[in-house]
Design an enzyme around this catalytic site. Structure first.
Site, PDB file in Angstrom:
ATOM      1  N   ALA A 173      -2.151   4.312  -2.588  1.00 38.49           N
ATOM      2  CA  ALA A 173      -3.070   4.619  -0.618  1.00 38.49           C
ATOM      3  C   ALA A 173      -3.120   6.122  -1.689  1.00 38.49           C
ATOM      4  CB  ALA A 173      -2.426   5.751   0.167  1.00 38.49           C
ATOM      5  N   PHE A 211       1.005  -1.097   0.245  1.00 37.87           N
ATOM      6  CA  PHE A 211       0.461   0.174   0.135  1.00 37.87           C
ATOM      7  C   PHE A 211       0.704   1.237   0.172  1.00 37.87           C
ATOM      8  CE2 PHE A 211      -4.004   2.235   2.137  1.00 37.87           C
ATOM      9  CZ  PHE A 211      -4.859   1.280   1.202  1.00 37.87           C
ATOM     10  N   HIS A 212       1.276   1.245  -0.667  1.00 43.55           N
ATOM     11  CA  HIS A 212       3.051   2.541  -1.754  1.00 43.55           C
ATOM     12  C   HIS A 212       2.005   3.513  -1.568  1.00 43.55           C
ATOM     13  CE1 HIS A 212       2.694   1.710  -5.658  1.00 43.55           C
ATOM     14  NE2 HIS A 212       2.978   0.260  -5.021  1.00 43.55           N
ATOM     15  N   ALA A 213       2.782   4.877  -1.845  1.00 41.80           N
ATOM     16  CA  ALA A 213       1.904   6.526  -2.204  1.00 41.80           C
ATOM     17  C   ALA A 213       0.945   6.332  -3.310  1.00 41.80           C
ATOM     18  CB  ALA A 213       2.969   7.125  -2.524  1.00 41.80           C
TER      19      ALA A 213
END
Length: 69
Positions: free
Chosen positions: A17, A12-14
């Site tokens: 997200a 759930f990186h940038a």
């Protein structure tokens, strides 16, 4: 109040997200993510990124409000 456990198949990186937060802000309900006793406001990119969710984590999605269903 609706609670759903979600097992993530990706980090759930940038980018994911940001996508999540953009969708969450379209609803009136309060949306929270819970991981390892930490709770983040699902409408705040900083809060969501602070959780540091990675592939395989089980995140509890908590929705409370008029459009929770």
């Amino acid at each position: 109040m609706v609670k759903v456990n979600v097992k993530l198949t990706f980090d759930f990186h940038a980018r994911p997200a940001t996508f999540f937060v953009n969708k969450a802000t379209q609803y009136q309900s309060d949306i929270e993510l819970k991981l390892h006793n930490q709770i983040a406001n699902g409408k705040s990119i900083l809060n969501v990124m602070t959780l540091e969710v990675v592939k395989g984590d089980v995140v509890e999605l908590i929705i409370n409000g008029v459009d929770e269903l």
